[in-house]
Design a protein around this motif. Structure first.
Motif, PDB file in Angstrom:
ATOM      1  N   LYS A 137      45.443  -2.912  65.222  1.00  0.00           N
ATOM      2  CA  LYS A 137      45.121  -1.518  64.907  1.00  0.00           C
ATOM      3  C   LYS A 137      43.820  -1.430  64.108  1.00  0.00           C
ATOM      4  O   LYS A 137      42.975  -0.568  64.358  1.00  0.00           O
ATOM      5  N   GLU A 138      43.649  -2.328  63.134  1.00  0.00           N
ATOM      6  CA  GLU A 138      42.417  -2.337  62.345  1.00  0.00           C
ATOM      7  C   GLU A 138      41.219  -2.744  63.204  1.00  0.00           C
ATOM      8  O   GLU A 138      40.127  -2.195  63.058  1.00  0.00           O
ATOM      9  N   PHE A 139      41.419  -3.714  64.089  1.00  0.00           N
ATOM     10  CA  PHE A 139      40.322  -4.169  64.942  1.00  0.00           C
ATOM     11  C   PHE A 139      39.855  -3.046  65.865  1.00  0.00           C
ATOM     12  O   PHE A 139      38.670  -2.923  66.165  1.00  0.00           O
ATOM     13  N   ALA A 140      40.770  -2.220  66.317  1.00  0.00           N
ATOM     14  CA  ALA A 140      40.396  -1.102  67.187  1.00  0.00           C
ATOM     15  C   ALA A 140      39.454  -0.142  66.475  1.00  0.00           C
ATOM     16  O   ALA A 140      38.673   0.562  67.121  1.00  0.00           O
ATOM     17  N   GLN A 141      39.491  -0.114  65.139  1.00  0.00           N
ATOM     18  CA  GLN A 141      38.610   0.769  64.382  1.00  0.00           C
ATOM     19  C   GLN A 141      37.154   0.289  64.399  1.00  0.00           C
ATOM     20  O   GLN A 141      36.252   1.047  64.086  1.00  0.00           O
TER      21      GLN A 141
END
Length: 154
Positions: A137-141
């Motif tokens: 989820k953080e990487f998608a940011q």
């Protein structure tokens, strides 16, 4: 008419002669010469002594090249002439806005340190829980935001 008849008889005789020749050649045994006997080498291979080791020393291992970090790989993708600097032309004309944002000293040259600093800030901004790890989820940011497409083709 007589010429046609003579030509037909001559063609028939030639075909008959060819068939006879072919049958004669097919019924004869072809003699293939025997291969020459193998050449014997008078010198035998040397024998190892009874106390000789079974294996020799291991070959030397080649030196390993240092693995480039992910950021270095991305930087090298833009550094076309391998001079350790990315010029605006190398960064591509359509990416001038992104290039200007990364070029902190404004000299139209992007060093690896400038590149890594911007990427480090991007990583730190995406790492919400500050554990130095990015979840999916953080990487998608970290993905660049897509521009909104117009609703109609006017």
């Amino acid at each position: 008419m007589q010429r046609v008849l003579i030509g037909g008889v001559a063609a028939l005789l030639m075909v008959l002669a060819g068939l006879l020749f072919w049958q004669t050649a097919a019924n004869q045994e072809s003699v293939i010469p025997a291969p020459p006997p193998p050449v014997m080498i008078s010198d035998a291979l040397p024998e190892a002594a009874a106390n000789a080791p079974a294996f020799g020393p291991a070959p030397p291992t080649p030196p390993e090249a240092p693995k480039a970090s992910r950021e270095e790989v991305r930087f090298n993708r833009y550094d076309r002439n391998r001079d350790e600097l990315v010029s605006r032309l190398e960064m591509m004309g359509s990416r001038t806005k992104a290039f200007k944002a990364l070029d902190s000293d404004g000299n139209n040259l992007l060093t690896f340190e400038e590149w890594a600093a911007a990427t480090g800030q991007r990583f730190a901004g995406a790492d919400r829980n500050k554990d130095q790890l990015l979840t999916r989820k953080e990487f998608a940011q970290t993905r660049p935001k897509l521009a909104a497409k117009p609703g109609c083709r006017c």
